[in-house]
Design a protein around this motif. Structure first.
Motif, short mmCIF file in Angstrom:
data_model
loop_
_atom_site.label_atom_id
_atom_site.label_comp_id
_atom_site.label_asym_id
_atom_site.label_seq_id
_atom_site.Cartn_x
_atom_site.Cartn_y
_atom_site.Cartn_z
N GLY A 604 0.81 -1.21 0.00
CA GLY A 604 0.00 0.00 0.00
C GLY A 604 0.84 1.25 0.00
N LYS A 605 0.35 2.26 0.69
CA LYS A 605 1.08 3.52 0.74
C LYS A 605 0.97 4.13 2.13
N CYS A 606 1.93 4.96 2.42
CA CYS A 606 1.99 5.67 3.69
C CYS A 606 2.07 7.17 3.39
N ILE A 607 1.19 7.95 4.02
CA ILE A 607 1.18 9.40 3.86
C ILE A 607 1.54 10.01 5.21
N THR A 608 2.57 10.83 5.25
CA THR A 608 3.02 11.39 6.53
C THR A 608 2.98 12.91 6.51
N LEU A 609 2.69 13.47 7.67
CA LEU A 609 2.76 14.91 7.90
C LEU A 609 3.73 15.11 9.06
N HIS A 610 4.85 15.79 8.79
CA HIS A 610 5.93 15.88 9.79
C HIS A 610 6.70 17.19 9.63
N SER A 611 7.21 17.67 10.76
CA SER A 611 8.12 18.81 10.74
C SER A 611 9.14 18.65 11.87
N ASP A 612 10.40 18.86 11.56
CA ASP A 612 11.43 18.84 12.61
C ASP A 612 11.27 20.04 13.55
N ASN A 613 10.75 21.12 13.02
CA ASN A 613 10.53 22.33 13.81
C ASN A 613 9.07 22.36 14.24
N LEU A 614 8.81 22.11 15.52
CA LEU A 614 7.43 22.02 16.01
C LEU A 614 6.70 23.35 15.96
N ASP A 615 7.43 24.45 15.93
CA ASP A 615 6.81 25.77 15.87
C ASP A 615 6.59 26.25 14.44
N ALA A 616 7.02 25.47 13.47
CA ALA A 616 6.93 25.89 12.07
C ALA A 616 5.48 25.81 11.58
N GLU A 617 5.21 26.58 10.52
CA GLU A 617 3.88 26.60 9.94
C GLU A 617 3.97 27.07 8.49
N ASN A 618 2.97 26.71 7.72
CA ASN A 618 2.86 27.24 6.36
C ASN A 618 2.47 28.71 6.41
N THR A 619 2.98 29.48 5.47
CA THR A 619 2.69 30.92 5.42
C THR A 619 2.30 31.30 4.00
N LEU A 620 1.81 32.51 3.85
CA LEU A 620 1.47 33.00 2.51
C LEU A 620 2.69 33.01 1.60
N ASP A 621 3.84 33.32 2.16
CA ASP A 621 5.06 33.35 1.35
C ASP A 621 5.71 31.98 1.18
N ASP A 622 5.37 31.05 2.06
CA ASP A 622 5.92 29.69 1.99
C ASP A 622 4.79 28.70 2.27
N PRO A 623 3.83 28.58 1.35
CA PRO A 623 2.62 27.80 1.63
C PRO A 623 2.83 26.30 1.67
N ASN A 624 3.93 25.81 1.11
CA ASN A 624 4.15 24.36 1.04
C ASN A 624 5.29 23.91 1.94
N ARG A 625 5.53 24.67 2.98
CA ARG A 625 6.63 24.32 3.88
C ARG A 625 6.39 22.96 4.54
N ILE A 626 5.16 22.70 4.98
CA ILE A 626 4.82 21.43 5.62
C ILE A 626 3.59 20.88 4.92
N ILE A 627 3.79 19.84 4.14
CA ILE A 627 2.68 19.21 3.42
C ILE A 627 2.84 17.70 3.50
N PRO A 628 1.78 16.94 3.29
CA PRO A 628 1.88 15.48 3.35
C PRO A 628 2.82 14.93 2.28
#
Length: 659
Positions: A604-628
């Motif tokens: 099958g397949k595995c889809i993951t959502l992960h960030s090494d930086n727990l305070d990080a978030e997607n922004t208008l200038d960097d919308p794909n910083r954290i994606i599956p």
């Protein structure tokens, strides 16, 4: 000698397996125990006009105070030359308009200029429909989109003349197509003839709205809502249902009919927080109940309107006289009955006929209605009771939703749940904006709920980080963890909606929020991706999943793991959701037990959502910083051996096939 070596080898193998197993989390998926059905409404959206979510946001109108009805009638407008405000206009509920007259000198100009909502965002080579109700004989106006802060040769992005020639009020339109993109343009209107012209309901919309509708919705924001595959859409709030006082509650009847004649309403959020004060935040009702029913239909979601129970916001009104007396509730109850007729009634009924006039002769098939928002104390159930009785009598199949108040536990919560059971409401709306620890400790919240009473609607929830009340990855991770318990208890939890939904980057009052936007762009937060992954992997039935014979709910001895499993009968797919909230990677041994010998779990397949930086978030200038991120994964004899990275939400999907 050979026998001794064989025994030693066997011992070594057993020892190595024992040593390895100490660091492995052994999870069993009981495939032969197909559990409760998951409601189509399980994951959805809750909309409230907060953070400029409607006017200036989802509602695509670009002109602020288009009918000059704000308490300060020229708020949002600059006026120059010979401009007068009058109040005997063509629309009873919006009587104000402006009269532009010749300035008295050919070198002087008369006109008006609108600033929009934090500016007017326009895109190059895109069409914008300007419309206005006007009156005047042989007059002309020039309509411009301008760069009010321009340092170049000209302010004007695009300009067109419009002839006005009618003694009576008439709607006029033209299309503006700017040659450049600008996020903070203004709309300017000059009188270019020598006489007088009257202007009312000055409007500017992109033609490229959602489904191309006039009076439409902003396309990118609706797309972000639809992309999660929501099963339910709750509207219009939230606290605006209650209003700061009863006169400013959301009145659905004012939000339907011709858009030009929908009266202005105060938005209770414009002054709720002094540190985020927006005195120009009002509700035009342009995106009213009809538009919200349409939106639910477009998304394939069940509409869930919520109406006032006759109690103004109890946080802001402690005096009993601020609320409707029980003896005076009849008009409020009739509003609820009339709403059901508007949504479902035949075209020969009063309100069903209005729906048809607005363009939707077919019923909206409303199944759910909420009465009251975050009320508490005995004054709520005593007002709710006559609503329940009247709706049950007239519409016995309608599902009625009550409330457990503004908190997830405590005195009011403990009082209201038994009251909701007495009234036999169908669902109880629970709200919880809580810190990390609450979410970490609530994975088993619904395991011991009474299965015989009303079902649960987790109507407003979000993780608010301690000292970090804004969007960041860790909060989203804990929301994903909490939802495994919601999914596992699908026999009691029928709906869940994150809140709030939308926020303008310059106009927010409350955070975190699911989707952020400015005048031209939008960004999907990590919390949005959690909703997306649950919405797209909902399944049809719960499957028991255990570790050491217990549900995996992040409790002691479970290494920070949360997990749930579902079967999608439609395509024979097993879907596991595993959340690792620990700061270490966790080895998983997942065994699919009970599968018939003629069948097998395929790769099958595995889809993951992960960030090494727990305070990080997607922004208008960097919308794909954290994606599956998706990858293929293999199973061996119906067993998956894998490792889930620290601080990770993972979705595992496997087909069940014949050998």
């Amino acid at each position: 000698m050979n026998r001794r070596l064989t025994l030693l080898s066997a011992f070594s193998f057993i020892a190595s397996v024992w040593i390895y197993s100490q660091g492995v989390n052994n999870i069993i998926v009981h495939t032969n125990k197909i559990g409760t059905e998951i409601q189509p409404t399980m994951y959805g959206h809750f909309f409230e006009d907060i953070n400029y979510g409607a006017d200036g946001g989802l509602y695509a109108e670009l002109v602020k105070n288009r009918s000059f009805e704000f308490p300060q009638n020229f708020m949002g407008w600059s006026i120059f030359g010979n401009v007068k405000l009058l109040n005997d206009g063509p629309f009873e509920k919006n009587p104000h308009y402006v009269r532009l007259s010749y300035s008295g000198h050919p070198a002087k100009s008369t006109g008006i200029e609108n600033e929009g909502f934090f500016g007017i965002g326009v895109k190059a080579e895109q069409n914008y429909r300007f419309s206005v109700w006007a009156r005047g004989e042989k007059q002309k106006i020039r309509v411009e989109l301008i760069d009010n802060d321009s340092m170049g040769e000209t302010q004007v992005l695009i300009a067109q003349e419009l002839g006005i020639n009618s003694k009576e009020w008439k709607k006029y339109e033209l299309i503006l197509t700017p040659k450049q993109t600008l996020d903070k343009s203004h709309l300017r209107i000059f009188l270019t003839s020598d006489g007088t012209v009257d202007l009312e309901h000055v409007s500017l919309f992109p033609t490229d709205t959602w489904k191309g509708r006039e009076n439409g919705l902003r396309k990118d924001l609706v797309q972000a809502l639809a992309d999660t595959k929501p099963g339910v859409f709750r509207f219009p709030g939230g606290c605006i249902v209650e209003g700061t006082d009863l006169t400013t509650r959301y009145n659905w009847k004012n939000s339907v009919g011709p858009v030009e004649n929908r009266p202005l309403n105060e938005n209770r959020w414009h002054y709720s927080f002094q540190h985020r004060f927006f005195p120009d935040y009002f509700q035009t009702y342009g995106m009213g109940f009809y538009e919200m029913f349409l939106l639910a239909e477009d998304m394939g979601a069940e509409p869930l309107p919520v109406l006032s129970c006759g109690l103004a916001c109890q946080f802001q009104n402690t005096d009993e006289d601020a609320h409707v007396k029980l003896s005076d509730l009849k008009p409020y109850i009739q509003d609820a009955l009339d709403l059901i007729e508007f949504a479902n009634g035949s075209t020969d009924t009063k309100w069903g006929g209005l729906r048809a006039e607005m363009g939707h002769p077919e019923p909206f098939n409303l199944k759910f209605i909420g009465i009251g928002n975050e009320q508490w104390g005995p004054e709520y159930p005593e007002r709710l009771k006559p609503f329940v009785e009247a709706i049950r009598k007239e519409y016995p199949d309608m599902k009625i939703i009550g409330s457990s108040g503004p908190n997830s536990e405590g005195k009011d919560f403990e009082y209201l749940w038994p009251e909701m059971k007495k009234l036999k409401v169908d669902l109880v709306d629970e709200h919880f904006y809580r810190p990390e620890e609450w979410f970490l400790n609530s994975g088993n919240r619904y395991d011991n709920y009474d299965r015989k009473g009303p079902k649960v609607f987790a109507g407003e929830y979000a993780c608010h980080g301690k000292g970090k009340k804004w969007n960041h990855f860790y909060a989203s991770l804990l929301e994903a963890a909490f939802l495994t318990g919601v999914e596992r208890n699908a026999d009691i939890v029928y709906m869940a909606t994150y809140a709030p939904l939308l926020a303008h980057i310059e106009g927010w009052q409350w955070r975190p929020d699911l989707i952020w936007f400015d005048n031209l762009r939008s960004v999907r937060t990590c919390s949005w991706y959690v909703q997306y992954l649950y919405g797209h992997n909902k399944g049809t039935n719960v499957i028991p999943l255990t570790m050491n014979n217990k549900a995996v709910s992040g409790q002691d001895g479970q290494n920070g793991l949360f997990a749930s499993a579902v079967l999608d009968k439609d395509d024979n797919t097993y879907i596991l959701k595993v959340v690792n909230t620990s700061d270490k990677g966790q080895k998983l041994n997942i065994e699919f037990k009970g599968i018939k010998k003629s069948l097998a779990i395929t790769d099958g397949k595995c889809i993951t959502l992960h960030s090494d930086n727990l305070d990080a978030e997607n922004t208008l200038d960097d919308p794909n910083r954290i994606i599956p991120i998706e990858k293929s994964i293999s199973v061996d004899d119906n067993v998956l051996n894998t490792e889930i990275e620290k601080m990770t939400f993972a979705v595992y999907k496997f087909k069940l096939s014949k050998k």
